[in-house]
Design a protein around this motif. Structure first.
Motif, PDB file in Angstrom:
ATOM      1  N   SER A 298       0.816  -1.217   0.000  1.00 29.18           N
ATOM      2  CA  SER A 298       0.000   0.000   0.000  1.00 29.18           C
ATOM      3  C   SER A 298       0.852   1.270   0.000  1.00 29.18           C
ATOM      4  O   SER A 298       0.436   2.305  -0.519  1.00 29.18           O
ATOM      5  CB  SER A 298      -0.942   0.004   1.204  1.00 29.18           C
ATOM      6  N   ASP A 299       2.070   1.210   0.590  1.00 31.43           N
ATOM      7  CA  ASP A 299       2.942   2.378   0.563  1.00 31.43           C
ATOM      8  C   ASP A 299       3.283   2.790  -0.867  1.00 31.43           C
ATOM      9  O   ASP A 299       3.332   3.984  -1.199  1.00 31.43           O
ATOM     10  CB  ASP A 299       4.234   2.096   1.330  1.00 31.43           C
ATOM     11  N   HIS A 300       3.522   1.788  -1.718  1.00 27.23           N
ATOM     12  CA  HIS A 300       3.832   2.074  -3.112  1.00 27.23           C
ATOM     13  C   HIS A 300       2.624   2.694  -3.819  1.00 27.23           C
ATOM     14  O   HIS A 300       2.771   3.582  -4.668  1.00 27.23           O
ATOM     15  CB  HIS A 300       4.264   0.797  -3.831  1.00 27.23           C
ATOM     16  N   ILE A 301       1.435   2.221  -3.472  1.00 28.93           N
ATOM     17  CA  ILE A 301       0.213   2.769  -4.089  1.00 28.93           C
ATOM     18  C   ILE A 301       0.046   4.240  -3.693  1.00 28.93           C
ATOM     19  O   ILE A 301      -0.206   5.099  -4.538  1.00 28.93           O
ATOM     20  CB  ILE A 301      -1.019   1.946  -3.655  1.00 28.93           C
ATOM     21  N   PHE A 302       0.208   4.535  -2.375  1.00 29.03           N
ATOM     22  CA  PHE A 302       0.058   5.920  -1.914  1.00 29.03           C
ATOM     23  C   PHE A 302       1.124   6.835  -2.531  1.00 29.03           C
ATOM     24  O   PHE A 302       0.856   7.975  -2.912  1.00 29.03           O
ATOM     25  CB  PHE A 302       0.132   5.983  -0.387  1.00 29.03           C
ATOM     26  N   GLN A 303       2.353   6.309  -2.623  1.00 28.60           N
ATOM     27  CA  GLN A 303       3.445   7.124  -3.150  1.00 28.60           C
ATOM     28  C   GLN A 303       3.221   7.471  -4.626  1.00 28.60           C
ATOM     29  O   GLN A 303       3.414   8.617  -5.047  1.00 28.60           O
ATOM     30  CB  GLN A 303       4.779   6.388  -2.981  1.00 28.60           C
ATOM     31  N   THR A 304       2.817   6.489  -5.413  1.00 33.21           N
ATOM     32  CA  THR A 304       2.589   6.743  -6.844  1.00 33.21           C
ATOM     33  C   THR A 304       1.387   7.653  -7.046  1.00 33.21           C
ATOM     34  O   THR A 304       1.371   8.474  -7.976  1.00 33.21           O
ATOM     35  CB  THR A 304       2.380   5.416  -7.607  1.00 33.21           C
ATOM     36  N   PHE A 305       0.360   7.512  -6.172  1.00 34.05           N
ATOM     37  CA  PHE A 305      -0.784   8.416  -6.282  1.00 34.05           C
ATOM     38  C   PHE A 305      -0.353   9.853  -5.964  1.00 34.05           C
ATOM     39  O   PHE A 305      -0.816  10.800  -6.612  1.00 34.05           O
ATOM     40  CB  PHE A 305      -1.905   7.980  -5.335  1.00 34.05           C
ATOM     41  N   TYR A 306       0.541   9.988  -5.001  1.00 38.37           N
ATOM     42  CA  TYR A 306       1.061  11.325  -4.661  1.00 38.37           C
ATOM     43  C   TYR A 306       1.757  11.948  -5.870  1.00 38.37           C
ATOM     44  O   TYR A 306       1.559  13.128  -6.208  1.00 38.37           O
ATOM     45  CB  TYR A 306       2.011  11.224  -3.482  1.00 38.37           C
ATOM     46  N   TYR A 307       2.604  11.150  -6.548  1.00 37.20           N
ATOM     47  CA  TYR A 307       3.298  11.652  -7.736  1.00 37.20           C
ATOM     48  C   TYR A 307       2.294  12.085  -8.810  1.00 37.20           C
ATOM     49  O   TYR A 307       2.469  13.113  -9.456  1.00 37.20           O
ATOM     50  CB  TYR A 307       4.235  10.588  -8.299  1.00 37.20           C
ATOM     51  N   ALA A 308       1.251  11.257  -9.000  1.00 42.73           N
ATOM     52  CA  ALA A 308       0.261  11.558 -10.014  1.00 42.73           C
ATOM     53  C   ALA A 308      -0.518  12.844  -9.698  1.00 42.73           C
ATOM     54  O   ALA A 308      -0.705  13.716 -10.551  1.00 42.73           O
ATOM     55  CB  ALA A 308      -0.701  10.382 -10.192  1.00 42.73           C
ATOM     56  N   ALA A 309      -0.959  12.946  -8.410  1.00 45.59           N
ATOM     57  CA  ALA A 309      -1.744  14.110  -7.993  1.00 45.59           C
ATOM     58  C   ALA A 309      -0.906  15.376  -8.041  1.00 45.59           C
ATOM     59  O   ALA A 309      -1.402  16.463  -8.371  1.00 45.59           O
ATOM     60  CB  ALA A 309      -2.313  13.888  -6.609  1.00 45.59           C
ATOM     61  N   GLU A 310       0.374  15.231  -7.712  1.00 45.72           N
ATOM     62  CA  GLU A 310       1.246  16.394  -7.692  1.00 45.72           C
ATOM     63  C   GLU A 310       1.409  16.987  -9.101  1.00 45.72           C
ATOM     64  O   GLU A 310       1.469  18.221  -9.275  1.00 45.72           O
ATOM     65  CB  GLU A 310       2.616  16.010  -7.149  1.00 45.72           C
ATOM     66  N   SER A 311       1.445  16.121 -10.111  1.00 42.60           N
ATOM     67  CA  SER A 311       1.667  16.577 -11.477  1.00 42.60           C
ATOM     68  C   SER A 311       0.371  16.880 -12.217  1.00 42.60           C
ATOM     69  O   SER A 311       0.343  17.761 -13.088  1.00 42.60           O
ATOM     70  CB  SER A 311       2.446  15.517 -12.271  1.00 42.60           C
ATOM     71  N   TYR A 312      -0.740  16.152 -11.872  1.00 41.09           N
ATOM     72  CA  TYR A 312      -1.949  16.284 -12.676  1.00 41.09           C
ATOM     73  C   TYR A 312      -3.184  16.629 -11.840  1.00 41.09           C
ATOM     74  O   TYR A 312      -4.302  16.455 -12.289  1.00 41.09           O
ATOM     75  CB  TYR A 312      -2.204  14.991 -13.457  1.00 41.09           C
TER      76      TYR A 312
END
Length: 312
Positions: A298-312
């Motif tokens: 789940s940490d990987h899921i939250f981290q990648t979502f953070y990257y996505a939200a930060e850019s888009y």
């Protein structure tokens, strides 16, 4: 559409469409399509019972085909077999007489090159090197009768012994997909043990395949030859997704996947890395992702979502 009386047509150089079909060895539908596409000049005359009769202007026909066809028809040595043959059988004979006359002095590579040029310049009379050589041999032995189309002539040869067919099925319907030629060769060898059989009087490989496809559904053949996983990818049930009402950026999806590429980690061990990613459902654009060598969590899921939200 132009209308004219019979006197005008008889005095002019207009040819009925049925005669044009015989001269050019083409179907009536093909001639009509060429007329509508502007390749031939034509008239349509309303006849009895409101039937529309097509007439093609002589000057618009391809002179090369017309001249050769008329000369051949004048000089042709008609046989009783040819005279009694159906029109579709005669059409093949007329076609190959044209080609044989054109290439009578050519051999080998020169003949092959000429056939390529012939097929480009004469799309209505296409052939191949092997077919032409076969037809030339038949013409030399039997004359024009040898050029007649012989659909159904080899019917007796197409009958397959049930035992041989079962033997062929047991070879062909196995996982690993052995080739049709290999299965047919083995079946021929099997038949030769019991009868005086050779390739000339044994059903062809396509005869075996056509019977198999008539008796066994396509999906079943595919399953037997390629296995369940391949069958599921090609024929398995699925639900089509309708993307029409989805807006880009409205829906995001995420998943993990292990990459089939071996890598060396910092400890010197060979690993196959994992990727966790978020992507836009409509466009498929990747929005955020992580490559790592451990198991996804789940940490990987939250981290990648953070990257996505930060850019888009």
């Amino acid at each position: 559409m132009l209308d004219c009386n019979k006197k005008q047509l008889n005095k002019s150089n207009w040819i009925p469409i049925n005669e044009v079909c015989e001269i050019l060895n083409l179907k009536e539908k093909t001639i009509k399509d060429k007329c509508r596409n502007g390749q031939y000049i034509y008239k349509v005359v309303q006849g009895a019972n409101n039937k529309l009769n097509y007439f093609i202007k002589y000057d618009s026909l391809p002179k090369k085909y017309l001249k050769e066809s008329l000369e051949i028809s004048k000089n042709k040595e008609y046989s009783k077999t040819y005279s009694n043959a159906p029109i579709w059988a005669k059409n093949q004979a007329d076609k190959y007489i044209l080609i044989i006359k054109a290439v009578q002095n050519l051999r080998g590579n020169k003949l092959k090159e000429y056939i390529k040029i012939w097929n480009i310049e004469n799309p209505e009379f296409k052939t191949s090197y092997s077919c032409l050589m076969d037809m030339k041999n038949r013409y030399n032995k039997l004359g024009i009768d040898g050029l007649l189309a012989r659909y159904g002539h080899l019917k007796s040869r197409c009958e397959i012994n049930p035992d041989y067919f079962d033997y062929f099925k047991n070879l062909y319907l196995v996982e690993g997909a052995p080739s049709l030629q290999t299965c047919w060769d083995l079946t021929l060898g099997y038949a030769m043990k019991f009868e005086n059989i050779n390739k000339s009087n044994f059903p062809s490989r396509m005869t075996f395949l056509r019977r198999l496809e008539r008796e066994i559904p396509k999906q079943s053949i595919y399953l037997a030859r390629y296995g369940g996983s391949a069958w599921n990818r090609k024929f398995g049930s699925y639900i089509e997704r309708d993307y029409a009402n989805i807006i880009c950026g409205k829906v995001w999806v995420s998943d993990h996947a292990q990459i089939d590429v071996a890598c060396m980690n910092v400890d010197g061990n060979v690993v196959f890395p994992w990727v966790t990613a978020w992507r836009d459902y409509k466009s498929g654009k990747w929005l955020g992702w992580i490559l790592q060598t451990g198991h996804p969590n789940s940490d990987h899921i939250f981290q990648t979502f953070y990257y996505a939200a930060e850019s888009y």
